[in-house]
Design a protein around this motif. Sequence first.
Motif, PDB file in Angstrom:
ATOM      1  N   PHE A  85       0.804  -1.223   0.000  1.00  0.00           N
ATOM      2  CA  PHE A  85       0.000   0.000   0.000  1.00  0.00           C
ATOM      3  C   PHE A  85       0.840   1.278   0.000  1.00  0.00           C
ATOM      4  O   PHE A  85       0.384   2.303  -0.510  1.00  0.00           O
ATOM      5  N   THR A  86       2.023   1.230   0.568  1.00  0.00           N
ATOM      6  CA  THR A  86       2.802   2.458   0.764  1.00  0.00           C
ATOM      7  C   THR A  86       4.027   2.559  -0.132  1.00  0.00           C
ATOM      8  O   THR A  86       4.634   3.620  -0.221  1.00  0.00           O
ATOM      9  N   GLY A 169       8.179  -0.593 -14.967  1.00  0.00           N
ATOM     10  CA  GLY A 169       6.775  -0.278 -14.731  1.00  0.00           C
ATOM     11  C   GLY A 169       6.489   0.331 -13.380  1.00  0.00           C
ATOM     12  O   GLY A 169       5.423   0.089 -12.801  1.00  0.00           O
ATOM     13  N   GLU A 170       7.413   1.124 -12.867  1.00  0.00           N
ATOM     14  CA  GLU A 170       7.212   1.708 -11.540  1.00  0.00           C
ATOM     15  C   GLU A 170       6.020   2.666 -11.538  1.00  0.00           C
ATOM     16  O   GLU A 170       5.869   3.495 -12.438  1.00  0.00           O
ATOM     17  N   ARG A 171       5.180   2.529 -10.524  1.00  0.00           N
ATOM     18  CA  ARG A 171       3.975   3.345 -10.417  1.00  0.00           C
ATOM     19  C   ARG A 171       3.589   3.450  -8.944  1.00  0.00           C
ATOM     20  O   ARG A 171       3.861   2.525  -8.163  1.00  0.00           O
ATOM     21  N   PRO A 172       2.949   4.527  -8.548  1.00  0.00           N
ATOM     22  CA  PRO A 172       2.527   4.649  -7.146  1.00  0.00           C
ATOM     23  C   PRO A 172       1.390   3.704  -6.826  1.00  0.00           C
ATOM     24  O   PRO A 172       0.600   3.337  -7.695  1.00  0.00           O
ATOM     25  N   ALA A 173       1.317   3.301  -5.582  1.00  0.00           N
ATOM     26  CA  ALA A 173       0.217   2.438  -5.143  1.00  0.00           C
ATOM     27  C   ALA A 173      -1.091   3.229  -5.145  1.00  0.00           C
ATOM     28  O   ALA A 173      -1.128   4.387  -4.727  1.00  0.00           O
ATOM     29  N   LYS A 174      -2.157   2.594  -5.626  1.00  0.00           N
ATOM     30  CA  LYS A 174      -3.472   3.227  -5.654  1.00  0.00           C
ATOM     31  C   LYS A 174      -4.512   2.245  -5.132  1.00  0.00           C
ATOM     32  O   LYS A 174      -4.265   1.043  -5.053  1.00  0.00           O
ATOM     33  N   TYR A 175      -5.674   2.779  -4.770  1.00  0.00           N
ATOM     34  CA  TYR A 175      -6.779   1.918  -4.370  1.00  0.00           C
ATOM     35  C   TYR A 175      -8.085   2.467  -4.918  1.00  0.00           C
ATOM     36  O   TYR A 175      -8.202   3.659  -5.231  1.00  0.00           O
ATOM     37  N   TRP A 176      -9.067   1.578  -5.028  1.00  0.00           N
ATOM     38  CA  TRP A 176     -10.373   1.914  -5.574  1.00  0.00           C
ATOM     39  C   TRP A 176     -11.272   2.409  -4.441  1.00  0.00           C
ATOM     40  O   TRP A 176     -11.526   1.698  -3.472  1.00  0.00           O
ATOM     41  N   GLN A 180     -13.298   5.682  -8.257  1.00  0.00           N
ATOM     42  CA  GLN A 180     -12.083   5.848  -9.053  1.00  0.00           C
ATOM     43  C   GLN A 180     -10.870   5.375  -8.264  1.00  0.00           C
ATOM     44  O   GLN A 180     -10.945   5.177  -7.045  1.00  0.00           O
ATOM     45  N   TYR A 181      -9.757   5.186  -8.983  1.00  0.00           N
ATOM     46  CA  TYR A 181      -8.501   4.852  -8.323  1.00  0.00           C
ATOM     47  C   TYR A 181      -7.832   6.134  -7.852  1.00  0.00           C
ATOM     48  O   TYR A 181      -7.683   7.089  -8.616  1.00  0.00           O
ATOM     49  N   ILE A 182      -7.431   6.164  -6.584  1.00  0.00           N
ATOM     50  CA  ILE A 182      -6.754   7.325  -6.027  1.00  0.00           C
ATOM     51  C   ILE A 182      -5.469   6.874  -5.348  1.00  0.00           C
ATOM     52  O   ILE A 182      -5.301   5.702  -5.007  1.00  0.00           O
TER      53      ILE A 182
END
Length: 213
Positions: A85-86, A169-176, A180-182
């Motif tokens: 998550f972080t 493919g590095e990307r920040p963690a997001k959640y639904w 929407q995904y934030i």
Amino acid sequence: MFPKELEDIFSKFDEDDFDLYITRADFSGDNFITDFTLNVQDINERGGISQNWTIKVAGHRKNHVSFDFADFMQITDDHPLLWEFTDTQCQLYFTGQCKDTAKLFFDLYATHKRLFGKHQCFNISFGEETPYFKPFQYSNGLLTQGSKKLMEKYADCLKQNGLDFTIVGERPAKYWDGEQYILESQDLKVLFLGDTYIIAKGFSFVQQDENSR
């Protein structure tokens, strides 16, 4: 992070002197609520202690609830379970020929076990060699994906087994959030109660009755 009543017990008694166990876990509403009981043995004829508590979970993300007896409770903001998550999320690719896939599998499994214990399943599968599939039959490919910190730990295993690696493919963690995904919160914590863990933004404790002695 715990109420004074709990802190006093945890500081005065050894883990062998008390036990905890969850009696209810309620997912029916918008918030996650769980009840637990704390019992302390009668030490030196001071009388036993029995307390019933409710934990109200704010910003719940993930949990595994066990109704088995437990002998400790802890809240921390620094644990590999939080990386999902972080931490930055990415993919781990390998390059090269693996001479001993059994050893590589063991090294990856041991690394995972050391980080997560019994709290998270190891999900890398090499499969079995068949007429149609042979593990690492190609000189490059995707091994797995997840948090960057975990991928770096797995990458060390690849290097120790004669393989090169690439993290992409590095990307920040997001959640639904239901719409929407934030971006995921960076202030999550994990509460442990024996084999139970709950990942959330915060925890509030409400005692359901007075101490009985």
